[in-house]
Design a protein around this motif. Structure first.
Motif, mmCIF file in Angstrom:
data_model
loop_
_atom_site.group_PDB
_atom_site.id
_atom_site.type_symbol
_atom_site.label_atom_id
_atom_site.label_comp_id
_atom_site.label_asym_id
_atom_site.label_seq_id
_atom_site.Cartn_x
_atom_site.Cartn_y
_atom_site.Cartn_z
ATOM 1 N N PHE A 81 -34.364 43.789 -26.284
ATOM 2 C CA PHE A 81 -33.044 44.346 -25.993
ATOM 3 C C PHE A 81 -33.188 45.851 -25.930
ATOM 4 O O PHE A 81 -33.609 46.496 -26.894
ATOM 5 C CB PHE A 81 -32.039 43.945 -27.081
ATOM 6 C CG PHE A 81 -30.709 44.639 -26.968
ATOM 7 C CD1 PHE A 81 -29.864 44.364 -25.911
ATOM 8 C CD2 PHE A 81 -30.310 45.567 -27.923
ATOM 9 C CE1 PHE A 81 -28.634 45.003 -25.797
ATOM 10 C CE2 PHE A 81 -29.087 46.198 -27.827
ATOM 11 C CZ PHE A 81 -28.239 45.914 -26.760
ATOM 12 N N ARG A 137 -31.806 49.519 -25.750
ATOM 13 C CA ARG A 137 -30.640 50.339 -26.086
ATOM 14 C C ARG A 137 -31.124 51.747 -26.434
ATOM 15 O O ARG A 137 -32.010 51.908 -27.285
ATOM 16 C CB ARG A 137 -29.873 49.752 -27.271
ATOM 17 C CG ARG A 137 -28.601 50.516 -27.618
ATOM 18 C CD ARG A 137 -27.997 50.006 -28.901
ATOM 19 N NE ARG A 137 -26.761 50.693 -29.234
ATOM 20 C CZ ARG A 137 -26.162 50.639 -30.425
ATOM 21 N NH1 ARG A 137 -26.696 49.907 -31.394
ATOM 22 N NH2 ARG A 137 -25.040 51.295 -30.647
ATOM 23 N N SER A 138 -30.592 52.731 -25.787
ATOM 24 C CA SER A 138 -31.059 54.101 -25.971
ATOM 25 C C SER A 138 -30.577 54.659 -27.313
ATOM 26 O O SER A 138 -29.398 54.590 -27.642
ATOM 27 C CB SER A 138 -30.553 54.987 -24.821
ATOM 28 O OG SER A 138 -30.952 56.322 -25.012
ATOM 29 N N GLN A 139 -31.542 55.171 -28.080
ATOM 30 C CA GLN A 139 -31.266 55.837 -29.348
ATOM 31 C C GLN A 139 -32.184 57.052 -29.466
ATOM 32 O O GLN A 139 -33.238 57.121 -28.829
ATOM 33 C CB GLN A 139 -31.494 54.890 -30.532
ATOM 34 C CG GLN A 139 -30.533 53.717 -30.583
ATOM 35 C CD GLN A 139 -29.130 54.132 -30.964
ATOM 36 O OE1 GLN A 139 -28.906 54.826 -31.950
ATOM 37 N NE2 GLN A 139 -28.157 53.718 -30.166
ATOM 38 N N GLY A 172 -29.100 55.403 -21.296
ATOM 39 C CA GLY A 172 -29.151 53.942 -21.302
ATOM 40 C C GLY A 172 -29.693 53.382 -20.002
ATOM 41 O O GLY A 172 -30.563 52.509 -19.997
ATOM 42 N N CYS A 212 -33.351 51.423 -19.471
ATOM 43 C CA CYS A 212 -33.443 50.094 -18.861
ATOM 44 C C CYS A 212 -34.340 50.125 -17.624
ATOM 45 O O CYS A 212 -35.113 49.188 -17.383
ATOM 46 C CB CYS A 212 -32.049 49.587 -18.492
ATOM 47 S SG CYS A 212 -31.009 49.159 -19.918
ATOM 48 N N LEU A 214 -27.733 43.233 -17.611
ATOM 49 C CA LEU A 214 -27.055 44.401 -18.160
ATOM 50 C C LEU A 214 -25.650 43.968 -18.532
ATOM 51 O O LEU A 214 -24.810 43.766 -17.644
ATOM 52 C CB LEU A 214 -27.012 45.549 -17.139
ATOM 53 C CG LEU A 214 -28.345 45.992 -16.516
ATOM 54 C CD1 LEU A 214 -28.123 47.210 -15.638
ATOM 55 C CD2 LEU A 214 -29.392 46.271 -17.575
ATOM 56 N N GLU A 226 -22.292 47.461 -29.352
ATOM 57 C CA GLU A 226 -23.687 47.765 -29.016
ATOM 58 C C GLU A 226 -23.908 47.866 -27.519
ATOM 59 O O GLU A 226 -24.850 48.509 -27.066
ATOM 60 C CB GLU A 226 -24.624 46.697 -29.583
ATOM 61 C CG GLU A 226 -24.578 46.555 -31.085
ATOM 62 C CD GLU A 226 -23.731 45.375 -31.500
ATOM 63 O OE1 GLU A 226 -22.664 45.172 -30.868
ATOM 64 O OE2 GLU A 226 -24.128 44.661 -32.432
ATOM 65 N N CYS A 227 -23.061 47.197 -26.726
ATOM 66 C CA CYS A 227 -23.277 47.128 -25.283
ATOM 67 C C CYS A 227 -22.231 47.869 -24.469
ATOM 68 O O CYS A 227 -22.437 48.098 -23.268
ATOM 69 C CB CYS A 227 -23.308 45.661 -24.832
ATOM 70 S SG CYS A 227 -24.516 44.631 -25.695
ATOM 71 N N ASP A 244 -22.907 52.569 -23.755
ATOM 72 C CA ASP A 244 -23.857 53.004 -22.751
ATOM 73 C C ASP A 244 -24.490 51.763 -22.127
ATOM 74 O O ASP A 244 -24.277 50.636 -22.588
ATOM 75 C CB ASP A 244 -24.933 53.898 -23.380
ATOM 76 C CG ASP A 244 -25.682 54.726 -22.354
ATOM 77 O OD1 ASP A 244 -25.412 54.571 -21.148
ATOM 78 O OD2 ASP A 244 -26.553 55.523 -22.763
ATOM 79 N N THR A 297 -26.958 48.985 -21.542
ATOM 80 C CA THR A 297 -27.969 48.273 -22.308
ATOM 81 C C THR A 297 -28.489 47.113 -21.474
ATOM 82 O O THR A 297 -27.888 46.761 -20.447
ATOM 83 C CB THR A 297 -27.402 47.741 -23.635
ATOM 84 O OG1 THR A 297 -26.287 46.867 -23.342
ATOM 85 C CG2 THR A 297 -26.930 48.873 -24.535
#
Length: 565
Positions: A162, A164-166, A185, A189, A227, A370-371, A374, A376
């Protein structure tokens, strides 16, 4: 199949040895022993038999003794200054090391009554520190090599993640160091989509170099992504076309785990015997730190709040009935009552999730926190069919595993563990407890296996908590890898000085703990070195240096300018 440290180490070292690296690269490969788990399907009464292995792969790099250090992907003024870097090396003449990339992953293997098991390789976390002195895409190359290992050696595997930008996942405060580039994000991906494509292309090229033997079945490779909250047309605009894939291979826009895992068929049979409906509980696995897992938990919780679980009172009512009936009834122990309560809880959760359609599930997950913020993405690479192993690696694995008592496939020299009788009766309550040492009276008690030694006198068919094929080389306990992973995330990578200090502390801690766990000689196999290349051209060679990003050409309608008279 149990993954061994030596086989993974040999593959990664061989893959990374071709890099035109100007500095020594160090590999730390931590692999856990297989452990039975029921946490991957926690909402079904009889979860499938599953074994979990954890992996922690960390890549480090020597730093040059001079002051000209350019962090990876950065031309910023926040990069470490020349005076700061020089002072670090004045204290000690030995080269300093810094951690540059890390992968945390879990392998879930579902044994089957046939000769082929199914596996899920879940990429839990991937991160880079931004302090690599080289412009080489080390993180990408490490991931591709890691993926290819499982494609080569594990049959029927799904590589799942999964995206997800952090700012950081494994290297705390590394985004503050000035050398780390945090993608958006959509950018992340797109990056992962390219990594999957590069992995498939390199794997197919590797397989094409070996001649196809007669009788070998075709492999099926499938790629799919989703997405959440976006239609397929929107996803194409966000991620772009991507690389040119081989013929008859293309991306499908659909959610992961759209079809059940092969080995969960016995679970469906068990649930059918209990007259339970088809449910998301046996379709979507609960992977660690994953939005699907949290959403499933919330759906079950909301269902219980609206309709209280009537099965919760059953153990207490039965206990009261037994106490009032006199000596004819057998009083249950506390452990049996807890296991029965868990079984009832799982059965109620299964029923609650059966009321949610899978299409509705994936539509609603796009609106979760979470989605929704941004972009994901869920990415899956699925390999099915008869997977052949390179001869050299296969020989190495055979030497490691030794004689296992299994039979050899006539079309392949890989070891197939002995198949247990299908008439074996499994206690559903006992099977819910992966740590329990309770076995049936007809079977001897399972002997605990320490991390330093594995008894070869115990037949594989008598073990209830470990896979049939157990490697002779010692592996780490999952608790040890979790401890070292926590220690890694507690380090501070806010600047180069802290990164060097933290890297030194962590590497020493790993060597000390691993040595105490599996012995000095075995611990040496958890580390590897890719020596630096000498006499390289100034450009770095081999065309692997990351190119500067170019402006993308956008075709659009522009207003026509009037000519001046």
């Amino acid at each position: 199949m149990t993954i061994t440290t030596s086989s993974l180490r040999a593959h990664l070292l061989q893959s990374l040895s071709t890099l035109p690296n100007r500095h020594d690269l160090g590999l730390t490969i931590l692999v856990s022993e297989p452990k039975k788990t029921t946490s991957i399907f926690p909402h079904t009464p009889i979860p499938p038999k599953c074994f979990q292995q954890d992996f922690l792969i960390v890549l480090s790099s020597d730093l040059p003794s001079n002051a000209n250090i350019k962090p990876q992907d950065q031309d910023s003024a926040d990069a470490p200054s020349s005076s700061t870097t020089t002072s670090l090396f004045e204290q000690d003449e030995s080269p300093k090391k810094v951690l540059v990339s890390a992968i945390s992953a879990n392998l879930y293997t579902f044994p089957s009554s046939s000769s082929t098991a199914s596996s899920i390789l879940y990429i839990s976390k991937v991160d880079s520190s931004g302090y690599s002195p080289s412009a080489l895409p080390l993180t990408r190359l490490l991931i591709v090599s890691f993926f290819n290992f499982f494609l080569l050696h594990v049959q029927n595997v799904r590589i799942q993640l999964f995206a997800r930008s952090q700012n950081q996942y494994l290297f705390a405060n590394s985004s503050q160091g000035g050398g780390k580039k945090v993608l958006s994000g959509a950018g992340l991906c797109k990056w992962w989509k390219n990594v999957y494509e590069e992995c498939v292309i390199s794997y197919i090229k590797l397989k094409s170099t070996n001649s196809t033997k007669e009788g070998e079945q075709e492999e099926g490779i499938r790629l799919n992504y989703l997405l959440p909250g976006y239609e397929q047309v929107e996803s194409l605009n966000l991620l772009g076309k991507g690389k040119d894939l081989p013929e008859r291979l293309k991306w499908e826009y659909k959610p992961p785990f759209d079809n059940p895992i092969t080995s969960t068929g016995n679970t469906n049979a068990s649930t059918n015997s209990r007259n339970l409906p088809v449910s998301l509980a046996t379709l979507i696995p609960s992977l660690p730190d994953d939005p699907k897992t949290r959403f499933l938990e919330e759906l079950v919780t909301d269902s219980f709040q609206q309709n209280p679980n009537p099965l919760k009172q059953r153990p207490q009512q039965q206990k009261q009935g037994e106490s009032s009936s006199g000596s004819a009834s057998v009083k249950k122990s506390k452990k049996e009552i807890e296991l029965e309560e868990e079984l009832n809880q799982r059965q109620s959760s299964h029923i609650a999730l059966s009321k949610i359609d899978k299409k509705e599930f994936w539509e609603r997950i796009g609106f979760r926190q979470e989605c929704a913020g941004d972009v994901t993405g869920f990415f899956t690479l699925e390999m099915s069919g008869k997977n052949k192993i390179n001869g050299d690696v296969e020989t190495t694995i055979s030497k490691i595993t030794g004689e296992t008592g299994g039979e050899k496939n006539e079309q392949s020299s890989t070891i197939i563990p002995p198949i247990r009788p299908t008439t074996e009766i499994v206690d559903p309550i006992t099977s819910l407890d992966p740590e329990s040492e309770k076995v049936s009276i007809a079977q001897p008690k399972d002997i605990p296996i320490s991390s330093n030694s594995i008894p070869s006198s115990v037949p594989a068919s008598q073990s209830t908590d470990r896979p049939d094929t157990i490697p002779k080389e010692p592996l780490l306990r999952i608790e040890i890898i979790n401890r070292l992973l926590t220690a890694l995330t507690n380090l501070d990578f806010a600047n180069l000085t802290l990164a060097i200090e933290g890297s030194e502390i962590w590497l020493k801690q790993v060597k000390s703990i691993v040595k105490g766990e599996i012995g000095e000689k075995s611990s040496e196999g958890c580390f590897g070195l890719i020596p630096r290349k000498v006499d390289l051209p100034e450009s770095g060679g081999a065309g692997l240096v990351r190119k500067e990003r170019q402006e993308e050409k956008v075709t659009m309608l522009m207003p026509r300018k009037k000519k001046k008279v």
